[in-house]
Scaffold this active site. Structure first.
Site, PDB file in Angstrom:
ATOM      1  N   ALA A 103       0.573  12.655   7.279  1.00  0.00           N
ATOM      2  CA  ALA A 103       1.917  12.817   7.875  1.00  0.00           C
ATOM      3  C   ALA A 103       2.922  12.131   6.949  1.00  0.00           C
ATOM      4  O   ALA A 103       3.724  11.286   7.367  1.00  0.00           O
ATOM      5  CB  ALA A 103       1.969  12.234   9.287  1.00  0.00           C
ATOM      6  N   ASN A 123       8.985   9.994   2.993  1.00  0.00           N
ATOM      7  CA  ASN A 123       9.475   9.410   1.729  1.00  0.00           C
ATOM      8  C   ASN A 123       8.967   7.989   1.482  1.00  0.00           C
ATOM      9  O   ASN A 123       8.920   7.543   0.344  1.00  0.00           O
ATOM     10  CB  ASN A 123      11.003   9.431   1.684  1.00  0.00           C
ATOM     11  CG  ASN A 123      11.491  10.840   1.407  1.00  0.00           C
ATOM     12  OD1 ASN A 123      10.745  11.665   0.874  1.00  0.00           O
ATOM     13  ND2 ASN A 123      12.730  11.136   1.791  1.00  0.00           N
ATOM     14  N   GLY A 124       8.621   7.286   2.547  1.00  0.00           N
ATOM     15  CA  GLY A 124       8.053   5.942   2.382  1.00  0.00           C
ATOM     16  C   GLY A 124       6.748   6.034   1.585  1.00  0.00           C
ATOM     17  O   GLY A 124       6.540   5.298   0.620  1.00  0.00           O
ATOM     18  N   HIS A 125       5.862   6.958   2.005  1.00  0.00           N
ATOM     19  CA  HIS A 125       4.599   7.137   1.262  1.00  0.00           C
ATOM     20  C   HIS A 125       4.877   7.599  -0.165  1.00  0.00           C
ATOM     21  O   HIS A 125       4.256   7.137  -1.118  1.00  0.00           O
ATOM     22  CB  HIS A 125       3.726   8.211   1.925  1.00  0.00           C
ATOM     23  CG  HIS A 125       3.275   7.892   3.304  1.00  0.00           C
ATOM     24  ND1 HIS A 125       3.754   8.543   4.417  1.00  0.00           N
ATOM     25  CD2 HIS A 125       2.370   6.990   3.753  1.00  0.00           C
ATOM     26  CE1 HIS A 125       3.174   8.060   5.492  1.00  0.00           C
ATOM     27  NE2 HIS A 125       2.336   7.120   5.131  1.00  0.00           N
ATOM     28  N   GLY A 135       2.843  -0.648   1.715  1.00  0.00           N
ATOM     29  CA  GLY A 135       4.232  -0.869   2.108  1.00  0.00           C
ATOM     30  C   GLY A 135       4.411  -2.189   2.850  1.00  0.00           C
ATOM     31  O   GLY A 135       3.551  -2.593   3.648  1.00  0.00           O
ATOM     32  N   LYS A 158       6.429  -2.629   5.137  1.00  0.00           N
ATOM     33  CA  LYS A 158       6.722  -2.383   6.558  1.00  0.00           C
ATOM     34  C   LYS A 158       5.548  -2.873   7.416  1.00  0.00           C
ATOM     35  O   LYS A 158       5.740  -3.472   8.459  1.00  0.00           O
ATOM     36  CB  LYS A 158       6.972  -0.899   6.822  1.00  0.00           C
ATOM     37  CG  LYS A 158       7.345  -0.663   8.252  1.00  0.00           C
ATOM     38  CD  LYS A 158       7.511   0.788   8.526  1.00  0.00           C
ATOM     39  CE  LYS A 158       6.870   1.221   9.743  1.00  0.00           C
ATOM     40  NZ  LYS A 158       5.638   1.630   9.982  1.00  0.00           N
ATOM     41  N   GLN A 189      -0.534  -6.085   7.901  1.00  0.00           N
ATOM     42  CA  GLN A 189      -1.625  -5.340   7.251  1.00  0.00           C
ATOM     43  C   GLN A 189      -1.755  -5.772   5.792  1.00  0.00           C
ATOM     44  O   GLN A 189      -2.855  -5.948   5.276  1.00  0.00           O
ATOM     45  CB  GLN A 189      -1.362  -3.841   7.347  1.00  0.00           C
ATOM     46  CG  GLN A 189      -2.298  -3.004   6.490  1.00  0.00           C
ATOM     47  CD  GLN A 189      -2.200  -1.528   6.768  1.00  0.00           C
ATOM     48  OE1 GLN A 189      -2.763  -1.051   7.741  1.00  0.00           O
ATOM     49  NE2 GLN A 189      -1.501  -0.792   5.930  1.00  0.00           N
ATOM     50  N   SER A 244       8.542   6.027   9.197  1.00  0.00           N
ATOM     51  CA  SER A 244       7.218   5.936   9.804  1.00  0.00           C
ATOM     52  C   SER A 244       6.793   7.334  10.239  1.00  0.00           C
ATOM     53  O   SER A 244       7.636   8.133  10.670  1.00  0.00           O
ATOM     54  CB  SER A 244       7.281   5.029  11.031  1.00  0.00           C
ATOM     55  OG  SER A 244       6.148   5.230  11.851  1.00  0.00           O
ATOM     56  N   ARG A 261       5.338   7.957  12.809  1.00  0.00           N
ATOM     57  CA  ARG A 261       5.545   8.028  14.263  1.00  0.00           C
ATOM     58  C   ARG A 261       6.973   8.450  14.621  1.00  0.00           C
ATOM     59  O   ARG A 261       7.215   8.893  15.752  1.00  0.00           O
ATOM     60  CB  ARG A 261       5.234   6.681  14.908  1.00  0.00           C
ATOM     61  CG  ARG A 261       3.756   6.336  14.866  1.00  0.00           C
ATOM     62  CD  ARG A 261       3.437   5.141  15.743  1.00  0.00           C
ATOM     63  NE  ARG A 261       2.012   5.008  15.944  1.00  0.00           N
ATOM     64  CZ  ARG A 261       1.209   4.327  15.137  1.00  0.00           C
ATOM     65  NH1 ARG A 261       1.697   3.723  14.082  1.00  0.00           N
ATOM     66  NH2 ARG A 261      -0.093   4.256  15.388  1.00  0.00           N
TER      67      ARG A 261
HETATM   68  O1  PAF Z   1      -1.286   1.932   6.584  1.00  0.00           O
HETATM   69  C1  PAF Z   1      -2.011   2.908   6.837  1.00  0.00           C
HETATM   70  O2  PAF Z   1      -1.601   4.066   6.795  1.00  0.00           O
HETATM   71  C2  PAF Z   1      -3.451   2.661   7.217  1.00  0.00           C
HETATM   72  O3  PAF Z   1      -3.591   1.523   7.991  1.00  0.00           O
HETATM   73  C3  PAF Z   1      -4.412   2.636   6.016  1.00  0.00           C
HETATM   74  C4  PAF Z   1      -4.104   1.458   5.111  1.00  0.00           C
HETATM   75  C5  PAF Z   1      -4.297   3.926   5.229  1.00  0.00           C
HETATM   76  C6  PAF Z   1      -5.849   2.483   6.495  1.00  0.00           C
HETATM   77  O4  PAF Z   1      -6.234   3.541   7.314  1.00  0.00           O
END
Ligand code: PAF
Length: 280
Positions: free
Chosen positions: A32, A35-37, A147, A149, A153, A185, A187
């Site tokens: 999904a 632009n962040g990715h 990221g 954000k 994590q 995001s 989401r």
């Molecule tokens: O940040 C995410 O999208 C997920 O937590 C990751 C790091 C791809 C692990 O499933």
């Protein structure tokens, strides 16, 4: 750009590139893509010779079955977005490929997983560690890009790499925002038009909170942020904490000699949004 689903194929391609002396940059995602990715992929392209992106909605990190079911998935669209980037290899495995049997591994990240996301999403970071450790083992990247954000994590992934002695550099990348400030995001696509229009209140409130500190105490700022956002229906703050940006210990006094970051999780109806801001 190659799209592969099997581990063996992935490993053969990576081996081939490494044997040519190329450095591997890796961007793990759950698809999904927005632009962040894509900005992570761009940074990976600037810092590595060969960029691999994984797309895998990891079931073990969802503690809410409905969230897993409703998580947006559109592989074709993701692949066509990546075609326009530095990405040269997409790894998009099936669940059975990544989890041929139950993964019983239990990681321990101590303080890093007892607060915030760790407190409200029990088991979440164990699932993240399970999948990321598998992916790191398969891709064996020189650098992996995450990221800011997902601030907590990032801290957990750094600890994971340390615990497992992995020779991988974790590169933190800036949070990408929409023009109105909402953190990008996957989401966000689930918000109604009305909710989407109201959602920038989250970042706006974080900026105001930073401006209010240190005229107010940490506790007053915490309460103020929740009150501000909770006034907007149907937004409901799950937590807002100000933490030490390394240990993630909760801060109670502005004079504590550490870098501070304010982290928030907000429910908008059933959609959970997170964001954070650095405090001076
Ligand atoms: O940040 C995410 O999208 C997920 O937590 C990751 C790091 C791809 C692990 O499933």
């Amino acid at each position: 750009m190659l799209v592969v689903k099997q581990i063996k194929e992935l490993q053969e391609i990576i081996e081939r590139e490494k044997s040519k002396g190329k450095t591997i940059g890796f961007v793990p995602t759950m698809g999904a893509l927005h632009n962040g990715h894509l900005s992570l992929v761009e940074i990976a392209g600037q810092q590595s010779d060969y960029v691999a992106v994984s797309i895998f909605v990891n079931p073990t990190q969802f503690n809410d079955k409905n969230d897993l079911k409703n998580y947006p998935r559109d592989l074709d669209n993701d692949v066509s977005l990546l075609e326009e980037t530095a990405c040269q290899l997409v790894f998009a495995p099936e669940v059975e490929t990544m989890y041929p049997g139950e993964d019983n591994r239990q990681f321990n990240f101590g303080q890093l997983e007892t607060v915030m996301e760790g407190k409200y999403r029990p088991g979440h970071f164990n699932g993240v560690a399970q999948i990321v450790s598998k992916l790191f083992d398969m891709v064996k990247p020189d650098k992996a890009f995450f990221g800011l954000k997902d601030f907590q994590q990032l801290a957990v992934i750094k600890a994971l790499v340390k615990q497992l002695n992995l020779p991988i550099e974790i590169v933190p990348c800036p949070t990408m925002r929409e023009e109105d400030g909402l953190a990008m995001s996957s989401r966000n696509t689930r918000l109604t038009e009305e909710q989407r229009a109201a959602a920038p209140i989250i970042y706006k409130t974080l900026i105001e909170a930073r401006n209010k500190a240190p005229q107010m105490s940490v506790e007053e700022v915490r309460k103020w942020v929740s009150n501000e956002i909770n006034q907007i229906n149907p937004f409901e703050v799950e937590y807002f904490e100000i933490v030490d940006d390394e240990s993630l210990s909760l801060i109670s006094d502005w004079n504590e000699p550490v870098n501070k970051v304010g982290c928030i999780a907000v429910f908008c109806d059933k959609i959970r949004l997170i964001d954070n801001i650095a405090f001076q």
